[in-house]
Design an enzyme around this catalytic site. Structure first.
Site, PDB file in Angstrom:
ATOM      1  N   ASP A 250       7.963  -1.018  -2.884  1.00  0.00           N
ATOM      2  CA  ASP A 250       6.734  -1.203  -1.927  1.00  0.00           C
ATOM      3  C   ASP A 250       5.788  -0.265  -2.335  1.00  0.00           C
ATOM      4  OD1 ASP A 250       5.376  -1.757   0.690  1.00  0.00           O
ATOM      5  OD2 ASP A 250       6.479  -0.178   1.510  1.00  0.00           O
ATOM      6  N   ARG A 251       4.511  -0.452  -1.837  1.00  0.00           N
ATOM      7  CA  ARG A 251       3.298   0.195  -2.245  1.00  0.00           C
ATOM      8  C   ARG A 251       3.054   1.406  -1.290  1.00  0.00           C
ATOM      9  NH1 ARG A 251      -2.930  -1.291  -2.116  1.00  0.00           N
ATOM     10  NH2 ARG A 251      -2.661  -0.276  -0.211  1.00  0.00           N
ATOM     11  N   ASP A 252       2.736   1.298   0.086  1.00  0.00           N
ATOM     12  CA  ASP A 252       2.256   2.190   0.831  1.00  0.00           C
ATOM     13  C   ASP A 252       3.391   2.719   1.843  1.00  0.00           C
ATOM     14  OD1 ASP A 252      -0.395   1.376   0.662  1.00  0.00           O
ATOM     15  OD2 ASP A 252      -0.405  -0.065   1.993  1.00  0.00           O
ATOM     16  N   LYS A 354       5.887 -10.172   3.319  1.00  0.00           N
ATOM     17  CA  LYS A 354       7.285  -9.533   3.565  1.00  0.00           C
ATOM     18  C   LYS A 354       7.320  -9.313   5.188  1.00  0.00           C
ATOM     19  CE  LYS A 354       6.296  -5.874   1.088  1.00  0.00           C
ATOM     20  NZ  LYS A 354       6.243  -4.657   0.318  1.00  0.00           N
TER      21      LYS A 354
HETATM   22 MG   LIG Z   1       5.366   0.405   2.951  1.00  0.00          MG
END
Ligand SMILES: [Mg+2]
Ligand SMILES: [Zn+2]
Length: 433
Positions: A250-252, A354
């Site tokens: 996941d990024r953030d 997601k």
């Molecule tokens: Mg996240």
């Protein structure tokens, strides 16, 4: 489809005196022979060798190709005219799309798959592209979300600029009209001269983003690495022949500081230890693939162009730690209407946001991943749910949102928990390698 191999190199840096560069032995077999075998394995049997320096060594070794079950035409360049000029000199032999291979690269690429993308995109040229750990001295492609090349950024790059980490890897599929852009009577190079001219003319170039192995063997160090990669099985493992595990990120809140929406490149800040963690995934030879929900695109708060800049900032900061993402997929959608300036076409209940598994399934299809052996690292239960829906396992980390959406997913339980990405990667390199 013909395979054109640029086989005129001298191999000075390899210290070769009795043979041209493409005939350098790699683990006991001439590199050029490995290329012919790799292409033949994907159904290519028609080769055009563009030779120059010590052409007779190549001609004597291969003859007409019949011993290898292929047809080889040898074309001696009248004078060295660069990677593009050499092809132009042989254009009378090229009247349909063709593959261009540089004679100093070790490859294990499904060329038929790449050629198929080329046909479907209708591009004048398709360029094999992948990230690496030294984008600052590589030719880099800036592409849109469909893989269309917007800009070709030639090396070297000034320090401090935002640099997407998608490197052109000297392997192309070209349509004959690409040759129209090669200048007459002077040396020219595809990446530096011809591709920019094709873009200026408004024609399409397409990036073929792949995990498959393409590396040049032009120095003793690279040759040694290539031989080690053959011996360890890494070359074959990255091919499309075998399903392989990946680590989804996941990024953030996992890679970078969670800010409830990042709308400009200056707001992107890697979490401590994130670049090092990604680098360790890279060194282990496991694909690192980012999957991120970016609903602010649908809400009209973030354009695709700005998101590209944010991802260039992500690539740039990772590259400063010699780390890279093998791919990044994002979901620009959002299901509920009601934002001023929203983009109605993106306001849909999609299969990629997601907790839906669409991005993982797409990545698995694109790169032939074994989802059952893959893991995702996320900071929300929505991430864990997406991984499980795709048949993968998931680690919940305590950075970012720290699993604060658990109430919405009463039946979802992470397969492991870790304080941050670094600790998650420690665990994964134990269980996956
Ligand atoms: Mg996240
Ligand atoms: Zn979506």
């Amino acid at each position: 489809m013909k395979v054109v191999i640029l086989a005129g190199g001298k191999g000075t840096r390899l210290g070769l005196t009795d043979r041209p560069k493409p005939m350098v032995p790699v683990a006991g077999c001439p590199l050029l022979q490995r290329q012919v075998e790799a292409a033949r394995d994907h159904g290519f049997t028609d080769f055009l060798f563009l030779t120059g320096h010590m052409a007779h060594v190549i001609e004597d070794h291969f003859g007409d190709g019949s011993a290898m079950g292929v047809t080889i035409t040898h074309f001696r360049e009248p004078e060295p005219l660069g990677t593009a000029g050499a092809v132009r000199a042989a254009r009378h032999l090229l009247n349909e799309p063709f593959v261009v291979l540089y004679g100093d690269t070790l490859i294990d690429v499904d060329l038929a798959h790449m050629a198929d993308l080329h046909r479907r995109s209708g591009a004048a040229g398709t360029i094999f592209a992948h990230p690496n750990d030294h984008p600052y001295d590589s030719d880099v492609l800036d592409v849109d979300e469909d893989g269309r090349v917007l800009r070709l950024m030639a090396k070297p790059h000034p320090e401090g600029i935002l640099l997407p980490n998608l490197v052109s890897a000297a392997l192309y599929v070209l349509s004959p009209e690409a040759i129209d852009h090669v200048p007459a009577n002077r040396a020219s190079d595809w990446a530096h001269d011809v591709f920019p001219a094709i873009l200026s003319a408004g024609q399409r170039l397409q990036a073929y983003r792949s995990l498959e192995y393409v590396k040049d063997m032009g120095t003793p160090e690279r040759l040694a690495r290539g031989e080690a990669d053959l011996a360890s099985g890494r070359v074959a493992r990255l091919s499309l022949r075998y399903p392989k595990p990946a680590i989804f990120l996941d990024r953030d809140g996992v890679l970078n500081v969670e800010r409830n929406g990042i709308h400009d490149s200056a707001s992107l800040e890697l979490l401590p230890g994130a670049a090092d963690a990604v680098r360790r995934i890279n060194l282990a030879g496991i694909p690192a693939i980012c999957v991120t929900n970016q609903p602010d695109v649908a809400k009209g708060m973030l354009t695709f162009e700005r998101l590209r800049a944010v991802h260039a900032a992500l690539d740039t900061q990772l590259a400063a730690g010699k780390a890279y993402l093998d791919d990044l997929l994002f979901c620009p959608h959002h299901p509920e209407m009601g934002w001023p300036g929203e983009v109605p076409a993106l306001k849909v209940a999609c299969a990629c946001r997601k907790p839906e598994p669409g991005m993982l399934l797409d990545a698995a299809e694109r790169h032939r991943l074994d989802l059952s052996a893959s893991w995702l690292v996320g900071d929300r239960y929505a991430d864990v749910a997406a991984a499980h829906a795709a048949g993968a396992r998931a680690i919940l980390v305590a950075t970012g949102h720290d699993g604060n959406d658990s109430a919405r997913y009463p039946d979802i339980k992470p397969d492991h928990v870790a304080p941050d990405l670094g600790a998650a990667v420690d665990y994964l390199l134990e269980v996956m390698v």
